[in-house]
Design a protein around this motif. Structure first.
Motif, PDB file in Angstrom:
ATOM      1  N   ILE A  88     -15.113 -30.099 -21.830  1.00  0.00           N
ATOM      2  CA  ILE A  88     -13.686 -30.384 -22.021  1.00  0.00           C
ATOM      3  C   ILE A  88     -12.968 -29.152 -22.578  1.00  0.00           C
ATOM      4  O   ILE A  88     -11.878 -28.800 -22.121  1.00  0.00           O
ATOM      5  CB  ILE A  88     -13.497 -31.618 -22.932  1.00  0.00           C
ATOM      6  N   VAL A  91     -12.689 -26.526 -19.737  1.00  0.00           N
ATOM      7  CA  VAL A  91     -11.653 -26.877 -18.765  1.00  0.00           C
ATOM      8  C   VAL A  91     -10.273 -26.689 -19.379  1.00  0.00           C
ATOM      9  O   VAL A  91      -9.351 -26.180 -18.725  1.00  0.00           O
ATOM     10  CB  VAL A  91     -11.852 -28.326 -18.251  1.00  0.00           C
ATOM     11  N   ALA A  92     -10.112 -27.059 -20.635  1.00  0.00           N
ATOM     12  CA  ALA A  92      -8.807 -26.924 -21.300  1.00  0.00           C
ATOM     13  C   ALA A  92      -8.358 -25.469 -21.392  1.00  0.00           C
ATOM     14  O   ALA A  92      -7.163 -25.189 -21.445  1.00  0.00           O
ATOM     15  CB  ALA A  92      -8.859 -27.549 -22.694  1.00  0.00           C
ATOM     16  N   SER A  93      -9.295 -24.549 -21.388  1.00  0.00           N
ATOM     17  CA  SER A  93      -8.927 -23.128 -21.495  1.00  0.00           C
ATOM     18  C   SER A  93      -8.559 -22.521 -20.145  1.00  0.00           C
ATOM     19  O   SER A  93      -8.129 -21.373 -20.092  1.00  0.00           O
ATOM     20  CB  SER A  93     -10.083 -22.345 -22.128  1.00  0.00           C
ATOM     21  N   GLU A  94      -8.708 -23.280 -19.067  1.00  0.00           N
ATOM     22  CA  GLU A  94      -8.375 -22.785 -17.730  1.00  0.00           C
ATOM     23  C   GLU A  94      -6.881 -22.930 -17.449  1.00  0.00           C
ATOM     24  O   GLU A  94      -6.208 -23.755 -18.068  1.00  0.00           O
ATOM     25  CB  GLU A  94      -9.184 -23.561 -16.677  1.00  0.00           C
ATOM     26  N   ASP A  96      -3.366 -24.022 -15.574  1.00  0.00           N
ATOM     27  CA  ASP A  96      -2.935 -25.340 -15.095  1.00  0.00           C
ATOM     28  C   ASP A  96      -3.430 -25.626 -13.678  1.00  0.00           C
ATOM     29  O   ASP A  96      -3.855 -26.742 -13.379  1.00  0.00           O
ATOM     30  CB  ASP A  96      -1.409 -25.453 -15.123  1.00  0.00           C
ATOM     31  N   ARG A  99      -7.091 -26.566 -13.771  1.00  0.00           N
ATOM     32  CA  ARG A  99      -7.250 -27.895 -14.384  1.00  0.00           C
ATOM     33  C   ARG A  99      -6.814 -28.984 -13.417  1.00  0.00           C
ATOM     34  O   ARG A  99      -7.453 -30.034 -13.317  1.00  0.00           O
ATOM     35  CB  ARG A  99      -6.470 -27.976 -15.691  1.00  0.00           C
ATOM     36  N   ILE A 102      -9.509 -29.474 -10.784  1.00  0.00           N
ATOM     37  CA  ILE A 102     -10.655 -30.174 -11.373  1.00  0.00           C
ATOM     38  C   ILE A 102     -10.337 -31.658 -11.529  1.00  0.00           C
ATOM     39  O   ILE A 102     -11.156 -32.516 -11.196  1.00  0.00           O
ATOM     40  CB  ILE A 102     -11.056 -29.543 -12.727  1.00  0.00           C
ATOM     41  N   GLN A 103      -9.149 -31.975 -12.014  1.00  0.00           N
ATOM     42  CA  GLN A 103      -8.754 -33.371 -12.205  1.00  0.00           C
ATOM     43  C   GLN A 103      -8.763 -34.122 -10.871  1.00  0.00           C
ATOM     44  O   GLN A 103      -9.278 -35.242 -10.795  1.00  0.00           O
ATOM     45  CB  GLN A 103      -7.372 -33.433 -12.842  1.00  0.00           C
TER      46      GLN A 103
END
Length: 117
Positions: A88, A91-94, A96, A99, A102-103
């Protein structure tokens, strides 16, 4: 430096634990203390694990082999939770855009997986 507790200290801390029970948990490999010249030494995590072992064996009347299996599952779950937290954060550091891809991919895979269940 982490605090270590002797066998006597652990038995004094945990009211449901006696030396025989402690040695049975060690023999069943459900707790792995550090071996020192003075005997076994236990970390605070070991003390918490021993309390959980006492609770599980008392409440569910689990024999040592079943305790080993339950604790193995708990260890695997804790490892998976740590891996998920790291994922998590990664992914949060990637950006927008990444992200978002990925979502979408996760949603698609969940629909496919749920559809096959």
């Amino acid at each position: 430096m982490a605090r270590h507790y002797s066998e006597a200290e652990v038995v004094a801390i945990l009211e449901d634990l006696d030396p025989a029970r402690l040695h049975s948990f060690i023999a069943a490999h459900v707790v792995t203390p550090v071996v020192t010249p003075g005997g076994h030494a236990f970390t605070e995590a070991d003390v918490a694990r021993l309390q959980l072992l006492c609770d599980l064996s008392d409440f569910y009347d689990l024999p040592p082999d079943a305790l080993h299996m339950v604790m193995s599952l708990i260890d695997q779950l804790n490892t998976a939770r740590g891996d998920m937290r790291a994922l998590i954060k990664a992914v949060a550091s990637e950006p927008d855009e990444v992200r978002g891809r990925i979502q979408k991919s996760v949603r698609r895979l969940r629909i496919v997986t749920l559809g096959k269940a």
